[in-house]
Design a protein around this motif. Structure first.
Motif, PDB file in Angstrom:
ATOM      1  N   LEU A   7      -9.424   1.791   1.759  1.00 27.78           N
ATOM      2  CA  LEU A   7     -10.399   2.618   2.462  1.00 27.78           C
ATOM      3  C   LEU A   7     -11.374   1.700   3.192  1.00 27.78           C
ATOM      4  CD1 LEU A   7     -11.222   4.979  -0.524  1.00 27.78           C
ATOM      5  CD2 LEU A   7      -9.795   5.589   1.420  1.00 27.78           C
ATOM      6  N   ARG A   8     -11.992   2.229   4.268  1.00 25.01           N
ATOM      7  CA  ARG A   8     -12.979   1.431   5.005  1.00 25.01           C
ATOM      8  C   ARG A   8     -14.208   2.271   5.313  1.00 25.01           C
ATOM      9  NH1 ARG A   8     -12.393  -0.793   9.690  1.00 25.01           N
ATOM     10  NH2 ARG A   8     -13.333  -2.788   9.121  1.00 25.01           N
ATOM     11  N   PRO A   9     -14.946   2.728   4.296  1.00 28.34           N
ATOM     12  CA  PRO A   9     -16.172   3.486   4.565  1.00 28.34           C
ATOM     13  C   PRO A   9     -17.214   2.592   5.233  1.00 28.34           C
ATOM     14  CG  PRO A   9     -16.035   2.918   2.239  1.00 28.34           C
ATOM     15  CD  PRO A   9     -14.728   2.512   2.862  1.00 28.34           C
ATOM     16  N   ALA A  10     -17.697   3.015   6.397  1.00 30.33           N
ATOM     17  CA  ALA A  10     -18.698   2.256   7.150  1.00 30.33           C
ATOM     18  C   ALA A  10     -18.254   0.817   7.377  1.00 30.33           C
ATOM     19  CB  ALA A  10     -20.049   2.297   6.440  1.00 30.33           C
ATOM     20  N   ASN A  11     -16.957   0.607   7.569  1.00 30.99           N
ATOM     21  CA  ASN A  11     -16.354  -0.704   7.826  1.00 30.99           C
ATOM     22  C   ASN A  11     -16.468  -1.668   6.640  1.00 30.99           C
ATOM     23  OD1 ASN A  11     -15.505  -0.087  10.492  1.00 30.99           O
ATOM     24  ND2 ASN A  11     -17.588  -0.440  11.220  1.00 30.99           N
ATOM     25  N   VAL A  12     -16.683  -1.142   5.449  1.00 37.36           N
ATOM     26  CA  VAL A  12     -16.639  -1.951   4.229  1.00 37.36           C
ATOM     27  C   VAL A  12     -15.243  -1.817   3.638  1.00 37.36           C
ATOM     28  CG1 VAL A  12     -17.568  -2.294   1.909  1.00 37.36           C
ATOM     29  CG2 VAL A  12     -19.104  -1.659   3.776  1.00 37.36           C
ATOM     30  N   ASN A  13     -14.515  -2.922   3.523  1.00 31.00           N
ATOM     31  CA  ASN A  13     -13.149  -2.879   3.007  1.00 31.00           C
ATOM     32  C   ASN A  13     -13.145  -2.697   1.494  1.00 31.00           C
ATOM     33  OD1 ASN A  13     -11.937  -3.366   5.547  1.00 31.00           O
ATOM     34  ND2 ASN A  13     -12.322  -5.549   5.328  1.00 31.00           N
ATOM     35  N   ILE A  14     -12.565  -1.590   1.041  1.00 29.62           N
ATOM     36  CA  ILE A  14     -12.462  -1.304  -0.390  1.00 29.62           C
ATOM     37  C   ILE A  14     -11.007  -0.958  -0.701  1.00 29.62           C
ATOM     38  CG2 ILE A  14     -13.164   0.215  -2.280  1.00 29.62           C
ATOM     39  CD1 ILE A  14     -15.813   0.631  -0.819  1.00 29.62           C
ATOM     40  N   THR A  15     -10.441  -1.636  -1.681  1.00 32.16           N
ATOM     41  CA  THR A  15      -9.079  -1.328  -2.123  1.00 32.16           C
ATOM     42  C   THR A  15      -9.118  -0.843  -3.561  1.00 32.16           C
ATOM     43  OG1 THR A  15      -8.050  -2.953  -0.653  1.00 32.16           O
ATOM     44  CG2 THR A  15      -6.778  -2.251  -2.564  1.00 32.16           C
ATOM     45  N   VAL A  16      -8.620   0.370  -3.766  1.00 35.63           N
ATOM     46  CA  VAL A  16      -8.510   0.945  -5.107  1.00 35.63           C
ATOM     47  C   VAL A  16      -7.130   0.582  -5.635  1.00 35.63           C
ATOM     48  CG1 VAL A  16      -8.602   3.047  -6.493  1.00 35.63           C
ATOM     49  CG2 VAL A  16     -10.019   2.844  -4.420  1.00 35.63           C
ATOM     50  N   VAL A  17      -7.076  -0.203  -6.697  1.00 29.12           N
ATOM     51  CA  VAL A  17      -5.811  -0.630  -7.296  1.00 29.12           C
ATOM     52  C   VAL A  17      -5.566   0.217  -8.537  1.00 29.12           C
ATOM     53  CG1 VAL A  17      -4.528  -2.530  -8.331  1.00 29.12           C
ATOM     54  CG2 VAL A  17      -6.068  -2.966  -6.397  1.00 29.12           C
ATOM     55  N   LEU A  18      -4.515   1.036  -8.500  1.00 28.92           N
ATOM     56  CA  LEU A  18      -4.180   1.955  -9.588  1.00 28.92           C
ATOM     57  C   LEU A  18      -3.097   1.323 -10.456  1.00 28.92           C
ATOM     58  CD1 LEU A  18      -3.940   5.056  -7.267  1.00 28.92           C
ATOM     59  CD2 LEU A  18      -5.816   4.628  -8.867  1.00 28.92           C
ATOM     60  N   ARG A  19      -3.438   1.014 -11.679  1.00 29.44           N
ATOM     61  CA  ARG A  19      -2.485   0.394 -12.591  1.00 29.44           C
ATOM     62  C   ARG A  19      -2.201   1.384 -13.723  1.00 29.44           C
ATOM     63  NH1 ARG A  19      -4.276  -5.347 -14.642  1.00 29.44           N
ATOM     64  NH2 ARG A  19      -4.000  -5.826 -12.416  1.00 29.44           N
ATOM     65  N   MET A  20      -1.198   2.253 -13.507  1.00 30.10           N
ATOM     66  CA  MET A  20      -0.919   3.319 -14.467  1.00 30.10           C
ATOM     67  C   MET A  20       0.451   3.924 -14.179  1.00 30.10           C
ATOM     68  SD  MET A  20      -3.479   6.174 -12.792  1.00 30.10           S
ATOM     69  CE  MET A  20      -4.877   5.091 -12.993  1.00 30.10           C
ATOM     70  N   LYS A  21       0.925   4.759 -15.070  1.00 33.81           N
ATOM     71  CA  LYS A  21       2.248   5.361 -14.923  1.00 33.81           C
ATOM     72  C   LYS A  21       2.328   6.304 -13.731  1.00 33.81           C
ATOM     73  CE  LYS A  21       3.424   5.081 -19.848  1.00 33.81           C
ATOM     74  NZ  LYS A  21       3.760   5.854 -21.069  1.00 33.81           N
ATOM     75  N   ASN A  22       1.292   7.119 -13.527  1.00 33.25           N
ATOM     76  CA  ASN A  22       1.313   8.107 -12.441  1.00 33.25           C
ATOM     77  C   ASN A  22       0.555   7.608 -11.214  1.00 33.25           C
ATOM     78  OD1 ASN A  22      -1.120   8.207 -13.816  1.00 33.25           O
ATOM     79  ND2 ASN A  22      -1.399  10.403 -13.502  1.00 33.25           N
ATOM     80  N   ALA A  23       0.631   6.314 -10.933  1.00 33.25           N
ATOM     81  CA  ALA A  23      -0.138   5.716  -9.840  1.00 33.25           C
ATOM     82  C   ALA A  23       0.183   6.345  -8.489  1.00 33.25           C
ATOM     83  CB  ALA A  23       0.107   4.211  -9.800  1.00 33.25           C
ATOM     84  N   ARG A  24       1.457   6.614  -8.211  1.00 29.58           N
ATOM     85  CA  ARG A  24       1.833   7.176  -6.911  1.00 29.58           C
ATOM     86  C   ARG A  24       1.203   8.564  -6.706  1.00 29.58           C
ATOM     87  NH1 ARG A  24       7.258   4.953  -7.854  1.00 29.58           N
ATOM     88  NH2 ARG A  24       7.545   3.143  -6.465  1.00 29.58           N
TER      89      ARG A  24
END
Length: 392
Positions: A7-24
């Motif tokens: 995501l890039r809210p207000a041009n701030v780069n944020i990556t949400v890394v989902l480490r779980m069985k139902n990640a998709r």
């Protein structure tokens, strides 16, 4: 399984890394609720602490975190969120992403806990400032169907008063017994800004809702600058970490023609007032002389008093505001004089004599000490302490 959502809210780069069985599945849900920010889903994503341009949010469904996996000094680039119940997770995710975005903009932009709506024709924007739970999201939903919706959470303003949209999901109560649902602005039917549209903040309004039976009709009232600063500073992010933050806030308020208070019961009844506010030119507001002083961070000797480091003082008419770190407080005019007269460190006795010279009358020492104690309690005045002598 590991999946990332960028995501890039207000041009701030944020990556949400989902480490779980139902990640998709969770990644798809995040992408749907945050669709206004055009998120990107990445398969087999990992946290890369060597990437200085990205802030990471690691989400796991485990009870314990592997704290030793990441160096402690890198924690500023890595936040963690524990996944448990789905709806609660999505609500917490919105909060966490907002906080991370704010941290990425502190010192660069002025940010208010507020909603913002714009006029698509003249590109004027109004900020509606209010505490959480006071009907701000409800007002944003109603007004966002009639104006251009810019945000319901964080108003981001640059030095030119241009508002950067923050099109986060709206947190909507669908069942009081369950967490709020996170619904994208598109799904709510709101009018979103064109990609290159630039809205300029021209009005600042404090929302005050009154649902009592005796309430009559909505009204806009001018707010004294001191009251506006006290109210808005409490809803401002990073004010104490921004160079001359309060002074910049004063300049913004003046440029917007001052601050108004909207007293209302139902936001729909206030629509004509807000239409007029966004259509008419900003009234000229002359900045009255304000005495502004910044502490020079001089350390006091043993027993001496000095302005605390990074504090600042503001005399506005007959009122005095003092800023310490993130807290703006109002003190009596006499207490303010104590702080202002410490342009250089003084002993309490010397400061007391100086105040008597200033007021040209005797000042009871117990009253002086009471005000001094108040200022020290606020952390705006320090007293030097004796240095420990090392044993030979």
């Amino acid at each position: 399984m590991t999946v990332g959502v960028c995501l890039r809210p207000a041009n701030v780069n944020i990556t949400v890394v989902l480490r779980m069985k139902n990640a998709r599945e969770i990644a798809r849900e995040i992408a749907q609720s945050w669709e206004a920010l055009h998120p990107e889903i990445i398969q087999d994503a990992e946290v890369n602490l060597d990437d200085e341009n990205t802030r990471y949010l690691l989400v796991e469904d485990t009870e314990e975190y592997e704290h030793t996996a990441y160096p402690r000094e890198e924690y500023a680039e890595l936040e963690r969120l524990r996944y448990r119940e789905k709806d609660q997770f999505h609500e917490s995710l919105v909060t966490q992403i907002t906080v991370m975005m704010i941290h990425g903009l502190i010192g660069e932009r002025q940010m208010f806990h507020a909603a913002a709506l714009g006029n698509a024709e003249n590109k004027r924007a109004v900020a509606l400032i209010a505490e959480s739970g006071t009907g701000k999201t409800t007002a944003s939903h109603f007004l966002g169907e009639r104006f251009t919706y810019l945000t319901d959470e964080t108003v981001i303003v640059d030095e030119n008063r241009t508002v950067t949209p923050y099109l986060k999901p709206l947190s909507v109560i669908t069942d009081p017994a369950h967490p709020k649902q996170q619904i994208s602005p598109e799904k709510m039917g709101l009018n979103l800004p064109e990609p290159d549209a630039q809205f300029k903040l021209t009005a600042m309004v404090i929302l005050t809702r009154d649902k009592s039976e005796g309430y009559t009709a909505p009204v806009l009232k001018k707010v004294h600058l001191a009251d506006a600063l006290l109210k808005i500073s409490a809803q401002t992010s990073g004010l104490g970490f921004t160079d001359r933050g309060v002074e910049k806030l004063i300049d913004l308020i003046v440029a917007c023609g001052g601050v108004l208070r909207l007293e209302y019961s139902e936001i729909s009844e206030s629509l004509p007032l807000l239409v007029k506010l966004l259509n008419e030119p900003t009234p000229t507001e002359v900045r009255e002389p304000i005495d502004i002083v910044y502490a020079d961070n001089t350390k006091p000797a043993h027993g001496e008093l000095a302005r605390a480091a990074d504090t600042s003082g503001y005399r506005i008419d007959d009122r005095v505001l003092l800023m310490q770190e993130t807290q703006l407080s109002e003190v009596s005019f006499f207490a303010g004089d104590l702080w202002f007269e410490l342009e250089t460190p003084r002993t309490p006795q010397d400061l007391h004599r100086r105040l008597e010279e200033l007021y040209e009358e005797e000042i009871p020492y117990d009253a002086f000490e009471k005000n001094l104690s108040e200022l020290m309690g606020l952390g705006v005045i320090d007293q030097g302490r004796a240095r420990a002598v090392a044993a030979s």
